[in-house]
Design a protein around this motif. Structure first.
Motif, PDB file in Angstrom:
ATOM      1  N   HIS A 198      14.673  55.185  64.672  1.00  0.00           N
ATOM      2  CA  HIS A 198      15.996  55.485  64.335  1.00  0.00           C
ATOM      3  C   HIS A 198      17.011  54.360  65.167  1.00  0.00           C
ATOM      4  O   HIS A 198      18.342  54.362  64.769  1.00  0.00           O
ATOM      5  N   PHE A 199      16.578  53.503  66.190  1.00  0.00           N
ATOM      6  CA  PHE A 199      17.423  52.527  66.523  1.00  0.00           C
ATOM      7  C   PHE A 199      16.767  51.183  66.613  1.00  0.00           C
ATOM      8  O   PHE A 199      17.022  50.569  67.348  1.00  0.00           O
ATOM      9  N   GLU A 200      15.970  50.725  65.541  1.00  0.00           N
ATOM     10  CA  GLU A 200      14.964  49.619  65.807  1.00  0.00           C
ATOM     11  C   GLU A 200      16.068  48.382  65.800  1.00  0.00           C
ATOM     12  O   GLU A 200      15.577  47.445  66.290  1.00  0.00           O
ATOM     13  N   ASP A 201      17.097  48.448  65.362  1.00  0.00           N
ATOM     14  CA  ASP A 201      18.013  47.137  65.142  1.00  0.00           C
ATOM     15  C   ASP A 201      18.422  46.870  66.470  1.00  0.00           C
ATOM     16  O   ASP A 201      18.935  45.864  66.926  1.00  0.00           O
ATOM     17  N   ALA A 202      18.621  48.081  67.336  1.00  0.00           N
ATOM     18  CA  ALA A 202      18.921  47.866  69.033  1.00  0.00           C
ATOM     19  C   ALA A 202      17.881  47.511  69.736  1.00  0.00           C
ATOM     20  O   ALA A 202      18.172  47.148  71.109  1.00  0.00           O
ATOM     21  N   LEU A 203      16.499  47.459  69.444  1.00  0.00           N
ATOM     22  CA  LEU A 203      15.427  47.211  70.200  1.00  0.00           C
ATOM     23  C   LEU A 203      15.791  45.758  70.925  1.00  0.00           C
ATOM     24  O   LEU A 203      15.417  45.688  72.088  1.00  0.00           O
ATOM     25  N   PRO A 204      15.913  44.625  70.315  1.00  0.00           N
ATOM     26  CA  PRO A 204      16.129  43.659  70.894  1.00  0.00           C
ATOM     27  C   PRO A 204      16.990  43.500  72.185  1.00  0.00           C
ATOM     28  O   PRO A 204      16.601  42.950  73.232  1.00  0.00           O
ATOM     29  N   SER A 244      19.444  48.411  78.197  1.00  0.00           N
ATOM     30  CA  SER A 244      19.903  49.524  77.292  1.00  0.00           C
ATOM     31  C   SER A 244      20.891  49.172  76.323  1.00  0.00           C
ATOM     32  O   SER A 244      21.257  47.659  76.143  1.00  0.00           O
ATOM     33  N   ALA A 245      21.076  49.983  75.336  1.00  0.00           N
ATOM     34  CA  ALA A 245      22.324  49.676  74.259  1.00  0.00           C
ATOM     35  C   ALA A 245      22.656  51.104  73.748  1.00  0.00           C
ATOM     36  O   ALA A 245      22.132  51.846  73.839  1.00  0.00           O
ATOM     37  N   GLU A 246      23.947  50.892  73.403  1.00  0.00           N
ATOM     38  CA  GLU A 246      24.617  52.119  72.661  1.00  0.00           C
ATOM     39  C   GLU A 246      24.069  51.831  71.277  1.00  0.00           C
ATOM     40  O   GLU A 246      24.548  50.873  70.454  1.00  0.00           O
ATOM     41  N   VAL A 247      23.676  53.213  70.707  1.00  0.00           N
ATOM     42  CA  VAL A 247      23.351  53.403  69.340  1.00  0.00           C
ATOM     43  C   VAL A 247      23.931  54.473  68.717  1.00  0.00           C
ATOM     44  O   VAL A 247      24.465  55.328  69.596  1.00  0.00           O
ATOM     45  N   SER A 248      24.074  54.529  67.349  1.00  0.00           N
ATOM     46  CA  SER A 248      24.790  55.628  66.781  1.00  0.00           C
ATOM     47  C   SER A 248      23.548  56.349  66.145  1.00  0.00           C
ATOM     48  O   SER A 248      23.081  55.892  65.247  1.00  0.00           O
ATOM     49  N   LEU A 249      23.526  57.666  66.257  1.00  0.00           N
ATOM     50  CA  LEU A 249      22.487  58.476  65.910  1.00  0.00           C
ATOM     51  C   LEU A 249      23.367  59.697  65.317  1.00  0.00           C
ATOM     52  O   LEU A 249      23.762  60.527  66.029  1.00  0.00           O
ATOM     53  N   GLY A 250      23.053  60.049  63.946  1.00  0.00           N
ATOM     54  CA  GLY A 250      23.611  61.266  63.359  1.00  0.00           C
ATOM     55  C   GLY A 250      25.164  61.487  63.569  1.00  0.00           C
ATOM     56  O   GLY A 250      25.757  62.550  63.667  1.00  0.00           O
ATOM     57  N   ILE A 275      20.528  54.430  74.779  1.00  0.00           N
ATOM     58  CA  ILE A 275      19.044  54.144  74.958  1.00  0.00           C
ATOM     59  C   ILE A 275      18.757  53.068  76.014  1.00  0.00           C
ATOM     60  O   ILE A 275      18.989  51.942  75.728  1.00  0.00           O
ATOM     61  N   GLY A 276      17.907  53.519  77.064  1.00  0.00           N
ATOM     62  CA  GLY A 276      17.690  52.590  78.140  1.00  0.00           C
ATOM     63  C   GLY A 276      16.132  52.231  77.484  1.00  0.00           C
ATOM     64  O   GLY A 276      15.259  52.647  76.905  1.00  0.00           O
ATOM     65  N   LYS A 277      15.738  50.946  78.363  1.00  0.00           N
ATOM     66  CA  LYS A 277      14.443  50.565  78.209  1.00  0.00           C
ATOM     67  C   LYS A 277      13.458  51.349  78.651  1.00  0.00           C
ATOM     68  O   LYS A 277      12.404  51.512  78.096  1.00  0.00           O
ATOM     69  N   GLY A 278      13.523  52.273  79.734  1.00  0.00           N
ATOM     70  CA  GLY A 278      12.652  53.129  80.191  1.00  0.00           C
ATOM     71  C   GLY A 278      12.314  54.198  79.416  1.00  0.00           C
ATOM     72  O   GLY A 278      10.917  54.485  79.152  1.00  0.00           O
ATOM     73  N   PHE A 279      13.314  54.500  78.438  1.00  0.00           N
ATOM     74  CA  PHE A 279      13.035  55.567  77.161  1.00  0.00           C
ATOM     75  C   PHE A 279      11.792  54.738  76.411  1.00  0.00           C
ATOM     76  O   PHE A 279      10.892  55.520  75.863  1.00  0.00           O
ATOM     77  N   VAL A 280      12.420  53.467  75.797  1.00  0.00           N
ATOM     78  CA  VAL A 280      11.427  52.829  75.119  1.00  0.00           C
ATOM     79  C   VAL A 280       9.975  52.859  75.266  1.00  0.00           C
ATOM     80  O   VAL A 280       8.982  52.940  74.796  1.00  0.00           O
ATOM     81  N   ASP A 281       9.904  52.335  76.781  1.00  0.00           N
ATOM     82  CA  ASP A 281       8.612  51.864  77.349  1.00  0.00           C
ATOM     83  C   ASP A 281       7.749  53.179  77.435  1.00  0.00           C
ATOM     84  O   ASP A 281       6.554  53.308  77.256  1.00  0.00           O
ATOM     85  N   ASP A 282       8.597  54.465  77.642  1.00  0.00           N
ATOM     86  CA  ASP A 282       7.817  55.593  77.979  1.00  0.00           C
ATOM     87  C   ASP A 282       7.300  56.047  76.631  1.00  0.00           C
ATOM     88  O   ASP A 282       6.121  56.562  76.332  1.00  0.00           O
ATOM     89  N   ILE A 283       8.074  56.243  75.531  1.00  0.00           N
ATOM     90  CA  ILE A 283       7.517  56.662  74.162  1.00  0.00           C
ATOM     91  C   ILE A 283       6.300  55.829  73.792  1.00  0.00           C
ATOM     92  O   ILE A 283       5.540  56.245  73.087  1.00  0.00           O
ATOM     93  N   ARG A 284       6.409  54.422  73.929  1.00  0.00           N
ATOM     94  CA  ARG A 284       5.517  53.596  73.535  1.00  0.00           C
ATOM     95  C   ARG A 284       3.957  53.886  74.343  1.00  0.00           C
ATOM     96  O   ARG A 284       3.049  53.627  73.860  1.00  0.00           O
TER      97      ARG A 284
END
Length: 410
Positions: free
Chosen positions: A142-148, A155-161, A167-176
């Motif tokens: 949903h936010f792959e363009d913001a991953l870098p 962290s980065a601000e993303v638009s969803l819906g 979205i913080g780095k901790g969230f990304v690391d946790d789901i992975r």
């Protein structure tokens, strides 16, 4: 159905907003509903599934995860693991109310969360996933363009819906890191996997992986052409009915026996579509149907018309009354069918001198079996003694009163 607005403390101690949808009658079981990624407890699928399950006697708690909807806290500081902890806190809240959850239902990422949370909720006997990913990291698309930027900046601000989220780095690391293989294999509860084959958000391969990893008892039901959010009312309604029917094999949904001489109970009709005429009809915990009007009258033709239900009642009561009499007499009646037609006719056709129109129901009764002429004539006479026939013929008194005004949900 009555709904309570409640709050309870989430994993970080912040208040989480919730709704508890309750049956009108006895609570036969309790379910806990987890919504999809960045959604809320009030999305149409959650509302409708919860309402339908409540109509079948299953209380449903749905809540907003930390930082979403009406719940407090910062979404930026949450992750998949915190969602799981919020679910466990919700289950503990229900347990303190003497309503320990029997059933977990999770939609999309909420489905992955209930699979993980099951180990921390010992009362659960059955788990349902709706369009759930096998790998929680799937939501990163949903936010792959913001991953870098997330990786480099934290962290980065993303638009969803159409809404902005941080979205913080901790969230990304946790789901992975959140692999579900072991949790699914050791679920120790019945599992129902529901997924749409054409789901463009979470492919059906995910459902196959969840199903293949789980041990029996497990079931797989397709949602056909439903979208990922299960946004169409008919799809949400279908999901709810399947869930209730399936859960009955693993959760005791038997209503308490009514006292001798008790009336049949309350039949509730609720508007299902304010833009048309579709109505939900619930009679007791198990009997549900739809009423509607034909498309020519502004309806969607998804259920019988009100007069159709009257005709159905007359036909059913006629057949039952004939069968009851023939059974008592031990007559060779092999089968019965009753065709009923409803018309508006001039009252003077039935009552000379009357100018108004009245309702006329015409019955055509077919009796199968080696009955003689006298037996057939007697059964035709008995048909007029059916209680619904007598009610229609004699008229009935309808008493109407206004209930207390219920504020619309926010």
């Amino acid at each position: 159905m009555p709904t309570e607005r409640i709050t309870f403390a989430g994993h970080a101690g912040t208040p989480l907003a919730a709704r508890l949808d309750l049956p009108d009658g006895p609570v036969l079981a309790t379910a806990l509903f987890a919504h999809c990624f960045t959604c809320s407890k009030d999305i149409p699928a959650a509302r409708r599934i919860s309402a339908r399950l409540a109509g079948m006697g299953i209380a449903v708690l749905r809540f907003d995860f930390t930082g979403l909807g009406h719940s407090e806290g910062e979404f930026e500081n949450t992750d998949f693991s915190s969602n799981v902890q919020d679910l466990i806190r919700a289950a503990q809240f229900l347990t303190h109310r003497d309503m320990p959850p029997d059933l977990l239902i999770g939609h999309s990422l909420g489905g992955a969360a209930v699979l993980r949370a099951r180990a921390g909720i010992p009362s659960v006997k059955a788990v349902v996933t709706l369009g759930a990913p096998f790998d929680p990291a799937h939501v990163a698309h949903h936010f792959e363009d913001a991953l870098p930027e997330i990786q480099s900046q934290g962290s980065a601000e993303v638009s969803l819906g159409g809404r902005s989220f941080v979205i913080g780095k901790g969230f990304v690391d946790d789901i992975r890191a959140a692999e579900l293989d072991l949790a699914i294999a050791d679920l120790r509860a019945a599992l129902l996997v529901m997924h749409a084959p054409q789901d463009a958000t979470v492919s059906i391969d995910n459902a196959a992986s969840i199903f293949g990893t789980a041990k029996h008892p497990k079931s797989f039901v397709t949602l056909d052409d439903a979208d990922h959010l299960i946004s169409r009312p008919r799809d949400a309604e279908y999901a709810a009915e399947v869930i209730a029917a399936w859960a009955g094999r693993y959760v005791d949904l038997s209503p308490p026996a009514p006292p001798p001489g008790a009336p049949e109970g309350v039949l509730r009709v609720s508007e299902a579509d304010p833009n048309g005429f579709l109505q939900d009809i619930q009679s007791g915990p198990y009997h549900h149907t739809l009423a509607d009007e034909p498309k020519a009258y502004g309806g969607t033709n998804r259920g019988m018309s009100p007069y159709g239900f009257i005709a159905a009642g007359l036909g059913a009561c006629t057949s039952m009354t004939i069968r009851m009499y023939a059974r008592r007499k031990e007559w060779p009646l092999d089968g019965i069918s009753v065709d009923v037609c409803h018309d508006k006719v001039h009252a003077q056709d039935a009552f000379p001198g009357a100018a108004a129109k009245i309702d006329q129901f015409t019955r055509v009764i077919r009796l199968c079996g080696p009955l003689d002429a006298a037996q057939q004539a007697k059964l035709l006479e008995i048909a007029d003694k059916c209680p619904v026939h007598r009610t229609l013929e004699q008229g009935a008194k309808v008493i109407t009163r206004l209930s207390e005004v219920t504020p619309a949900p926010r």
